[in-house]
Design a protein around this motif. Structure first.
Motif, PDB file in Angstrom:
ATOM      1  N   PRO A   9       0.809  -1.218   0.000  1.00  0.00           N
ATOM      2  CA  PRO A   9       0.000   0.000   0.000  1.00  0.00           C
ATOM      3  C   PRO A   9       0.847   1.275   0.000  1.00  0.00           C
ATOM      4  O   PRO A   9       0.451   2.287  -0.598  1.00  0.00           O
ATOM      5  CB  PRO A   9      -0.827  -0.139   1.281  1.00  0.00           C
ATOM      6  N   GLU A  10       1.991   1.219   0.633  1.00  0.00           N
ATOM      7  CA  GLU A  10       2.858   2.403   0.678  1.00  0.00           C
ATOM      8  C   GLU A  10       3.522   2.724  -0.662  1.00  0.00           C
ATOM      9  O   GLU A  10       4.177   3.762  -0.800  1.00  0.00           O
ATOM     10  CB  GLU A  10       3.924   2.271   1.769  1.00  0.00           C
ATOM     11  N   ASP A  11       3.354   1.854  -1.649  1.00  0.00           N
ATOM     12  CA  ASP A  11       3.834   2.152  -3.004  1.00  0.00           C
ATOM     13  C   ASP A  11       2.837   3.004  -3.785  1.00  0.00           C
ATOM     14  O   ASP A  11       3.133   3.438  -4.897  1.00  0.00           O
ATOM     15  CB  ASP A  11       4.089   0.852  -3.780  1.00  0.00           C
ATOM     16  N   THR A  12       1.673   3.225  -3.212  1.00  0.00           N
ATOM     17  CA  THR A  12       0.650   4.028  -3.872  1.00  0.00           C
ATOM     18  C   THR A  12       1.159   5.448  -4.097  1.00  0.00           C
ATOM     19  O   THR A  12       1.599   6.125  -3.171  1.00  0.00           O
ATOM     20  CB  THR A  12      -0.627   4.075  -3.022  1.00  0.00           C
ATOM     21  N   ALA A  13       1.126   5.877  -5.353  1.00  0.00           N
ATOM     22  CA  ALA A  13       1.640   7.204  -5.715  1.00  0.00           C
ATOM     23  C   ALA A  13       1.420   7.442  -7.197  1.00  0.00           C
ATOM     24  O   ALA A  13       1.066   6.523  -7.941  1.00  0.00           O
ATOM     25  CB  ALA A  13       3.127   7.311  -5.398  1.00  0.00           C
ATOM     26  N   MET A  14       1.670   8.681  -7.604  1.00  0.00           N
ATOM     27  CA  MET A  14       1.790   8.990  -9.021  1.00  0.00           C
ATOM     28  C   MET A  14       3.239   8.724  -9.391  1.00  0.00           C
ATOM     29  O   MET A  14       4.147   9.222  -8.712  1.00  0.00           O
ATOM     30  CB  MET A  14       1.417  10.438  -9.291  1.00  0.00           C
ATOM     31  N   TYR A  15       3.430   7.957 -10.435  1.00  0.00           N
ATOM     32  CA  TYR A  15       4.776   7.602 -10.873  1.00  0.00           C
ATOM     33  C   TYR A  15       5.123   8.392 -12.138  1.00  0.00           C
ATOM     34  O   TYR A  15       4.321   8.452 -13.082  1.00  0.00           O
ATOM     35  CB  TYR A  15       4.870   6.098 -11.141  1.00  0.00           C
TER      36      TYR A  15
END
Length: 120
Positions: free
Chosen positions: A85-91
């Motif tokens: 879940p902590e990988d959630t982001a705009m890449y």
């Protein structure tokens, strides 16, 4: 140089996604990178790959993410496994016209971003 990302989406924790970044130029001469930014957080450098295909990774993604490029297709990839879940982001994909990716390199070209959402 124009950059166009694709491949984002929504997955459950433990899942995988592969991001792609199409470069409108000769990818061989660029230091390429993937960055991410989550809401309320600073932009984070995730991984880089230089003109000699030497990768670097931020500590939190080592062993889970793999950066690579296809010189023939002028495309950069980020294979993301065991997503959290902590990988959630705009890449974001980024490029700098230099052979080496020093820790302080300033990227000059940026893509529009692709959203990655990981649910628990």
């Amino acid at each position: 140089v124009p950059l166009v990302e694709s491949g984002g989406g929504s997955v459950q924790a433990g899942g995988s996604l592969t991001l792609a970044c199409e470069v409108s130029g000769n990818i061989r001469v660029y230091c390429m990178g993937w960055f991410r930014q989550a809401p309320g957080k600073e932009r984070e450098r995730v991984a880089t790959i230089d003109a000699y295909d030497t990768p670097t990774y931020t500590e939190s993604v080592k062993g889970r993410f793999t950066i690579s490029k296809d010189n023939g297709k002028n495309t950069l990839y980020l294979q993301m496994n065991s997503l959290k879940p902590e990988d959630t982001a705009m890449y974001y994909c980024a490029a700098r016209l230099t052979a080496y990716c020093s820790p302080t390199v300033v990227f000059r070209s940026w893509g529009q971003g692709t959203q990655v959402t990981v649910s628990s």
